[in-house]
Design a protein around this motif. Structure first.
Motif, short mmCIF file in Angstrom:
data_model
loop_
_atom_site.label_atom_id
_atom_site.label_comp_id
_atom_site.label_asym_id
_atom_site.label_seq_id
_atom_site.Cartn_x
_atom_site.Cartn_y
_atom_site.Cartn_z
N VAL A 102 15.73 -17.80 -33.41
CA VAL A 102 14.82 -16.75 -32.94
C VAL A 102 13.85 -16.36 -34.05
O VAL A 102 12.64 -16.21 -33.82
N LEU A 103 14.36 -16.21 -35.27
CA LEU A 103 13.48 -15.84 -36.39
C LEU A 103 12.47 -16.94 -36.70
O LEU A 103 11.31 -16.65 -36.99
N SER A 104 12.88 -18.19 -36.63
CA SER A 104 11.94 -19.31 -36.85
C SER A 104 10.87 -19.33 -35.77
O SER A 104 9.68 -19.55 -36.06
N ALA A 105 11.28 -19.13 -34.53
CA ALA A 105 10.32 -19.11 -33.42
C ALA A 105 9.35 -17.95 -33.57
O ALA A 105 8.15 -18.09 -33.31
N ALA A 106 9.84 -16.80 -33.99
CA ALA A 106 8.98 -15.63 -34.19
C ALA A 106 7.99 -15.88 -35.32
O ALA A 106 6.82 -15.49 -35.23
#
Length: 121
Positions: A102-106
């Motif tokens: 999720v953090l990478s996608a954000a």
């Protein structure tokens, strides 16, 4: 004699009570995702005043409550400050790779948007 809990103690779900749907709901809001991204980047406990969010104080309080009640963050009082820490170990144990993904996608989304989250964040 039992000791009454501190009136400043905050309720948090135990690790085995954290539910995937609650975590996903908490992370689905741009403001809450911004808070989590900041916490992950800093890697330390942060006071609520650290965050410069484009919402009112009462809305900020609501966002932190959603994150705490979903099990995404831990909040504790230290003196007069409320400190916030990401529950990364708990989330990784329950949902391996979820938080990192999720953090990478954000981060990728922010990069596409010129380094910022959408305007409503």
């Amino acid at each position: 004699m039992t000791t009454a809990p501190s009136p400043r103690a905050l309720d948090h779900p135990a690790r085995d009570q954290i539910r995937l749907e609650a975590v996903l709901h908490a992370l689905s809001d741009p403001v809450r995702l911004r808070i989590v991204r900041d916490m992950a980047r800093e890697g330390a406990e942060l006071s609520c005043s650290y965050f410069d969010l484009p919402v009112t104080k009462s809305t900020t309080t609501h966002h932190f409550r959603v994150l705490r009640e979903s099990g995404v963050i831990q909040q504790v009082y230290r003196g007069t400050a409320k400190l916030n820490a990401l529950r990364g170990d708990d989330l990784d144990a329950l949902f391996p790779g979820l938080l990192g993904t999720v953090l990478s996608a954000a981060a990728a989304q922010a990069a596409r948007a010129g380094g910022t989250l959408p305007a409503d964040a």
